[in-house]
Each structure stands twice: as structure tokens, then as C-alpha cells.
Design a protein around this motif. Structure first.
Motif, short mmCIF file in Angstrom:
data_model
loop_
_atom_site.label_atom_id
_atom_site.label_comp_id
_atom_site.label_asym_id
_atom_site.label_seq_id
_atom_site.Cartn_x
_atom_site.Cartn_y
_atom_site.Cartn_z
N LYS A 481 -6.55 61.46 5.53
CA LYS A 481 -7.85 62.11 5.65
C LYS A 481 -8.68 61.87 4.40
O LYS A 481 -9.88 61.59 4.46
N VAL A 482 -8.00 61.96 3.20
CA VAL A 482 -8.70 61.71 1.94
C VAL A 482 -9.02 60.23 1.78
O VAL A 482 -10.13 59.83 1.41
N ALA A 483 -8.03 59.37 2.07
CA ALA A 483 -8.21 57.92 1.89
C ALA A 483 -9.25 57.37 2.84
O ALA A 483 -9.91 56.36 2.55
N GLY A 484 -9.42 58.02 4.03
CA GLY A 484 -10.39 57.54 4.99
C GLY A 484 -11.82 57.65 4.51
O GLY A 484 -12.72 56.99 5.03
N GLN A 485 -12.07 58.50 3.51
CA GLN A 485 -13.42 58.66 2.98
C GLN A 485 -13.75 57.62 1.90
O GLN A 485 -14.85 57.62 1.35
N VAL A 486 -12.76 56.78 1.55
CA VAL A 486 -12.94 55.76 0.51
C VAL A 486 -12.90 54.38 1.16
O VAL A 486 -12.11 54.14 2.08
N GLN A 487 -13.73 53.48 0.71
CA GLN A 487 -13.73 52.13 1.24
C GLN A 487 -12.38 51.46 0.99
O GLN A 487 -11.73 51.71 -0.04
N ALA A 488 -11.95 50.58 1.88
CA ALA A 488 -10.61 49.97 1.84
C ALA A 488 -10.34 49.25 0.53
O ALA A 488 -9.24 49.26 0.00
N ALA A 489 -11.36 48.60 -0.01
CA ALA A 489 -11.15 47.80 -1.23
C ALA A 489 -11.13 48.65 -2.48
O ALA A 489 -10.62 48.23 -3.52
N GLU A 490 -11.69 49.86 -2.43
CA GLU A 490 -11.83 50.67 -3.64
C GLU A 490 -10.52 51.34 -4.04
O GLU A 490 -10.22 51.45 -5.23
N LEU A 491 -9.73 51.78 -3.07
CA LEU A 491 -8.52 52.54 -3.39
C LEU A 491 -7.49 51.71 -4.16
O LEU A 491 -7.02 52.14 -5.23
N PRO A 492 -7.09 50.53 -3.69
CA PRO A 492 -6.13 49.74 -4.49
C PRO A 492 -6.71 49.31 -5.84
O PRO A 492 -5.99 49.22 -6.83
N PHE A 493 -8.02 49.04 -5.87
CA PHE A 493 -8.63 48.66 -7.14
C PHE A 493 -8.53 49.81 -8.15
O PHE A 493 -8.19 49.60 -9.32
N CYS A 494 -8.84 51.05 -7.68
CA CYS A 494 -8.76 52.21 -8.58
C CYS A 494 -7.32 52.46 -9.03
O CYS A 494 -7.07 52.78 -10.19
N ARG A 495 -6.36 52.31 -8.11
CA ARG A 495 -4.94 52.48 -8.46
C ARG A 495 -4.52 51.47 -9.54
O ARG A 495 -3.90 51.82 -10.53
N ALA A 496 -4.84 50.22 -9.28
CA ALA A 496 -4.44 49.17 -10.21
C ALA A 496 -5.09 49.36 -11.58
O ALA A 496 -4.45 49.21 -12.63
N LEU A 497 -6.38 49.70 -11.58
CA LEU A 497 -7.09 49.88 -12.85
C LEU A 497 -6.53 51.07 -13.62
O LEU A 497 -6.34 51.01 -14.84
N CYS A 498 -6.24 52.17 -12.89
CA CYS A 498 -5.69 53.36 -13.55
C CYS A 498 -4.32 53.06 -14.15
O CYS A 498 -4.03 53.44 -15.29
N GLY A 499 -3.45 52.33 -13.40
CA GLY A 499 -2.12 51.98 -13.92
C GLY A 499 -2.21 51.08 -15.12
O GLY A 499 -1.47 51.25 -16.11
N LEU A 500 -3.11 50.09 -15.08
CA LEU A 500 -3.26 49.17 -16.20
C LEU A 500 -3.78 49.88 -17.44
O LEU A 500 -3.27 49.67 -18.55
N ILE A 501 -4.80 50.74 -17.28
CA ILE A 501 -5.36 51.46 -18.42
C ILE A 501 -4.30 52.37 -19.04
O ILE A 501 -4.17 52.46 -20.27
N SER A 502 -3.51 53.05 -18.20
CA SER A 502 -2.46 53.94 -18.72
C SER A 502 -1.45 53.16 -19.55
O SER A 502 -1.06 53.58 -20.65
N GLN A 503 -1.03 51.99 -19.04
CA GLN A 503 -0.04 51.18 -19.77
C GLN A 503 -0.62 50.67 -21.08
O GLN A 503 0.05 50.69 -22.12
N VAL A 504 -1.87 50.19 -21.06
CA VAL A 504 -2.49 49.67 -22.28
C VAL A 504 -2.65 50.78 -23.32
O VAL A 504 -2.40 50.56 -24.52
N LEU A 505 -3.01 51.98 -22.89
CA LEU A 505 -3.15 53.10 -23.83
C LEU A 505 -1.81 53.43 -24.48
O LEU A 505 -1.73 53.67 -25.70
N LEU A 506 -0.73 53.45 -23.70
CA LEU A 506 0.59 53.72 -24.26
C LEU A 506 1.04 52.59 -25.18
O LEU A 506 1.69 52.83 -26.21
N ALA A 507 0.71 51.34 -24.83
CA ALA A 507 1.05 50.22 -25.70
C ALA A 507 0.32 50.32 -27.04
O ALA A 507 0.90 50.07 -28.10
N LEU A 508 -0.95 50.69 -26.99
CA LEU A 508 -1.71 50.87 -28.23
C LEU A 508 -1.15 52.03 -29.06
O LEU A 508 -1.15 51.98 -30.29
N SER A 509 -0.67 53.06 -28.38
CA SER A 509 -0.10 54.20 -29.12
C SER A 509 1.15 53.79 -29.90
O SER A 509 1.43 54.33 -30.97
N LEU A 510 1.91 52.81 -29.37
CA LEU A 510 3.08 52.31 -30.11
C LEU A 510 2.65 51.59 -31.37
O LEU A 510 3.31 51.66 -32.41
#
Length: 523
Positions: A481-510
Motif C-alpha cells: 500500500k505504501v510502495a504503491g504510492q511511489v513510482q517504480a524506479a524511485e524505490l530501488p534508487f532510494c534504497r540503493a542511495l541510502c545504503g551507499l550513503i550509510s556505508q560511506v559515512l561509516l567508512a569515513l568514521s573509521l
């Protein structure tokens, strides 16, 4: 051809450590150098040259004499023909894993005995042999054994291990050469030595910040060991006493502990706690069987044919290593504790560092070494997290492309890519734990303000991704129901970008991590 020998009065006075590039030899050279400086300042006499005899050079010595004990003619020419050796400490220990039975006998017996004969010939004053508790048989248990106990000197035919037999035969030869009017000799039987990265306790330096030891339960084996600084000071005090008092020579002494008998289990726990390692304990009930199985497996490469051509002295085939790491490690399941009373009374010495002080001293030295190598560790600190960031970015791009494909199912490549993007953040965290001694899995507020803030942002992104995945898995109706309100291409893009940013932030913290610093404002 005999070596051309200078008259003794024309030779430069020297003291010598044979095996000076090994673990014990390095510490002996460093401590002896300080004592020679003090002696020269006190007496006003010229300081003798401090020599290291080994196959490798020791920069801490005044001069390194590169020689093999199995080539006595070369040793005589390079050492005794040029220097009037006053005192000699022989701390020779070949690696246990690798050499054959023949090698142990050639080096520990033939080489050391030839060295002792050369020392006597060239009028060396004191000859101290660093022996081992192996002389009593590593494979027979002993509790609080003293020099007068029968089990301290079992028959030579009872010593089945080539290391045990070779050390004992060399020791007996050297002690028989003692003379109050000539060369004075004695032997110090030491136990395990801990204190540096190349000590024998590999189980305390397992990769990925792990430590392994037999659990401390009734029936666990007891084995003496001593801090290397305690051992080197004891050897030098024995050498000094022997040079002034011949009555202490011609015999061996046990010096296997410092202030007290500390079990290997206790030492393992203390060292792991100080170094921030994860300590794994193995039950002594299964330990011997586990190592027996591992010993069989590690022996498989040795069971092939040996080279039969060009063998010396009528030997049929090339000899194979006597020990493997696992077969040798089984000696750790025998009790080996010794009474050090005679050594302490004779030389008036027990220890420089208590057990607890030794472990603190080790960690201080380790931290100093870490600081000295800080500039060289940029690649080690950055290469892993940086590579992981690049891989995460590539996987994120693949995930975006695959997620738009109709073939994307729960078991497809896009699901695997999605899982990698999500778990790249905790993987970075474990990478920091494995590569930085001060970094711990749970350290709230530690590492400096920048580190803590970057960690907070990175873990927030990971928490958001995890929440989405939990929602999709456990409440699919709400998720669609939630995902249906988001365009098909936006959800995986947001997931991938969020995962990448999280990893880069933790790498910089090291990269900005400062071990031991706590910032209350960001905590």
C-alpha cells in the motif's frame, strides 16, 4: 685452511649474543647495550663491542656477524679471529615448524657444541647457554619440578622429540666444559616467552582480532611462561655473577616464571581484554582430540614422496619436517611447572615486571609501535573501507537495474544485491574492529566528535533500510500500500542511495577514529 688469528692483546674486547636477531636475542642486545654503557661510565674503562651472531643482522648491536653455526670455520674467521670475546650468551632456537629431525641435531647439538669448543679454544671468559624446559621432556607432565627431582633429568633415550633431545645433549656438553680457571659455563632452562609479535603464542594473535586458549576449568593444563623483559634481565644477571663467581657455574637452573605461576588461561584472558580481542576458550576435554584431528590433516602434505637425488652422506631421500603447527601444539596439554627457588637464591633475582605490569607494558609498547607506524598504515586503514565503498556503489547500480527487470524475484540476483547494499554498513563496522586495535564493537561516545557524529548518521541510514525490509517481510499488505504510492524506479534508487550513503559515512568514521577519546557532546 685455519683462520688467521690476531694475538689476543691486539683483538678488540667484545661481548656476544649468538642468535642475536631472534626474539630473545633482540631484547638481550638492547638491554645489554644499556648495561655496558652503565659499566663503562662506572669503571671508566672502554666499552666492549656488543656483537650479534646470527643469519640475520640486528641493527641494535654494534656489529652483526652473519654466520651459520654449522660452519665453524667461517664462524672462527669472522668472530674469534678478530675479537677477544669476554662473555657469550647463546640463545639459539630454530623454528619448531619446518626443520627435520636431522636439522635439529645439526644445529642444536653439532653447531652449538662446535661453538663451545671454539669459545674454549679462544679463551672466552663466561659461556651462558639458554636452554629449555624441553630438557625435561615436553611430553611428560611435571608439577613444581625442581633441579633435584629425578624427572628434571630423564634418560636421554626417553626424549623422543628432536628438539628436546638436542637441547639436552648440548646442555650436558656445555656444562662439562666448565672450569673455574678457564671458561666458565652454566645453563638457564627457560619456559615459554611472551611479549612480542613473534613470540610462540600464535593463538593469542589470530586474525580478525581473535584470541584462543584452553578454558580455565579443573583439569586444564598448567604451563610456566615468563615475560621477555624478565628473562633477559635474569640472563644478564646470571652472566655477571658467573664472571665474578665460578662456584655458580657447571650446572643448570630453572627460570620459567616471573613473580608467580600464572596459567596460560589467565594470561590469555588478561591479554585479550587489554588488546580488545574476542577471546575464545576451548574445553580441555576436547582440545587434545581436536588438535589430533588437525595434526592428521596438516600432515597430509608431508606424506608425498621425497626428493631422492643428490642427497649427502648416503641419505636415501630428503628429510621432512618433524613438526607441524598442530602436531607441535599438542605439547600444550601437558603440565609443565617448575620451582625457581634455586635461581632466585643464587642470583638474587625474581622479576622486573609482575604479570599484570608485564601485560600493561606490552600494551604500552604495542601502542607506541602503532603510533610509529601510523604514517605507513594509511593504506591498511583506508584501502579496506574504500574498496568496500566502491563495491557497494557498483552493487547498488546493479541492484537498481535489476530491480526494474520483470525477472526480479525473491531468490534472484537483485535480492542478493539488495541484501549486500543493506549489510554493507555492519560489514564496514566489523572491518574497523578487525583492523584497528582500539576499535570495539560497542563503544558509545568513543572515537572523537567527528567519528561519533558520522557513526550516528550512518547507523540511522542502516536503521531506516532495516525498517523498510522488516515492513516488507512481515507486513506485506501495508508495504505494498505504501510502495504503491511511489513510482517504480524511485524505490530501488532510494534504497540503493541510502545504503551507499550509510556505508560511506561509516567508512569515513573509521578514517577519523581516535581510539580512547570520548566526546560527551556527541555521545
Amino acid at each position: 685452511m685455519a683462520a688467521a688469528t690476531l694475538p689476543k692483546q691486539q683483538k678488540e674486547t667484545a661481548v656476544c649474543v649468538v642468535g642475536g636477531a631472534g626474539l630473545l636475542g633482540r631484547y638481550l642486545i638492547r638491554r645489554w647495550a644499556d648495561k655496558l654503557e652503565e659499566e663503562a661510565a662506572r669503571t671508566g674503562q672502554p666499552k666492549p663491542r656488543l656483537l650479534s651472531v646470527d643469519l640475520r643482522a640486528n641493527p641494535g648491536a654494534d656489529l652483526s656477524v652473519l654466520a651459520d653455526l654449522r660452519e665453524p670455520a667461517v664462524l672462527e674467521q669472522n668472530l674469534f679471529a678478530k675479537y677477544a670475546v669476554r662473555d657469550m650468551i647463546v640463545a639459539v632456537k630454530p623454528p619448531l615448524v619446518g626443520p627435520s629431525y636431522q636439522f635439529f641435531m645439526e644445529l642444536n647439538v653439532a653447531g652449538v657444541c662446535d661453538l663451545a669448543k671454539l669459545a674454549e679454544k679462544h679463551q672466552v671468559g663466561t659461556f651462558v647457554y639458554v636452554s629449555s624446559l624441553a630438557c625435561t621432556d615436553h611430553w611428560a607432565s611435571k608439577i613444581n619440578c625442581s633441579e633435584t627431582d629425578p624427572e628434571a633429568n630423564p634418560p636421554l633415550s626417553q626424549l623422543r622429540s628432536p628438539y628436546d633431545l638436542s637441547k639436552r645433549m648440548a646442555e650436558e656438553f656445555i656444562l662439562r666444559m666448565h672450569s673455574s680457571t678457564g671458561m666458565r659455563t652454566l645453563s638457564i632452562r627457560i619456559g615459554g616467552i611472551y611479549g612480542d609479535d613473534d613470540d610462540q603464542y600464535w593463538n593469542r594473535r589470530i586474525p580478525f582480532n581473535l584470541s584462543l586458549e584452553v578454558s580455565n576449568v579443573p583439569g586444564a593444563p598448567l604451563m610456566d611462561s615468563n615475560y621477555i623483559e624478565n628473562v633477559t634481565e635474569g640472563l644478564l644477571r646470571a652472566t655477571c655473577r658467573l664472571s665474578s663467581d665460578a662456584s655458580v657455574g657447571g650446572r643448570y637452573y630453572f627460570y620459567t616464571i616471573g613473580d608467580r605461576h600464572a596459567t596460560q588461561q589467565e594470561l590469555g584472558v588478561l591479554m585479550a581484554a587489554k588488546a580488545g580481542r574476542i577471546h575464545i576458550q576451548v574445553s580441555p576435554a576436547i582440545g587434545p582430540y581436536l588438535f589430533q584431528v588437525l595434526a592428521v590433516l596438516s600432515s597430509l602434505p608431508l606424506q608425498g614422496p621425497s626428493w631422492p637425488f643428490g642427497q649427502p652422506a648416503g641419505r636415501a631421500v630428503e628429510p621432512k619436517p618433524y613438526f607441524t603447527t598442530c602436531s607441535m601444539s599438542r605439547m600444550g596439554f601437558f603440565n609443565m611447572t617448575f620451582d625457581n627457588t634455586l635461581f632466585r637464591k643464587t642470583f638474587g633475582y625474581s622479576h622486573l615486571f609482575t604479570t599484570e605490569e608485564a601485560i600493561d607494558h606490552m600494551n604500552t609498547a604495542s601502542a607506541r609501535k602503532e603510533r610509529d607506524q601510523e604514517k605507513l598504515s594509511v593504506i591498511r586503514h583506508l584501502f579496506g573501507p574504500l574498496c568496500l565503498s566502491v563495491i557497494t556503489a557498483m552493487v547498488a547500480a546493479v541492484y537498481i537495474n535489476l530491480s526494474l527487470s520483470p525477472e526480479c524475484t525473491s531468490l534472484s540476483a537483485c535480492s542478493i544485491a539488495q541484501a549486500f547494499v543493506i549489510f554493507a554498513s555492519p560489514l564496514t563496522h566489523f572491518l574497523g574492529f578487525a583492523t584497528r586495535p582500539a576499535y570495539k564493537l560497542w563503544q558509545p561516545g568513543v572515537g572523537g566528535r567527528t567519528h561519533v557524529c558520522l557513526q550516528a548518521l550512518g547507523w540511522a541510514g542502516f536503521a531506516f533500510l532495516s525498517m523498510l525490509k522488516v515492513l516488507e517481510t512481515m507486513w506485506p499488505g501495508v508495504w505494498y500500500k505504501v510502495a504503491g504510492q511511489v513510482q517504480a524506479a524511485e524505490l530501488p534508487f532510494c534504497r540503493a542511495l541510502c545504503g551507499l550513503i550509510s556505508q560511506v559515512l561509516l567508512a569515513l568514521s573509521l578514517h577519523v577514529f581516535k581510539g580512547g577519546q570520548k566526546d560527551e557532546k556527541c555521545a
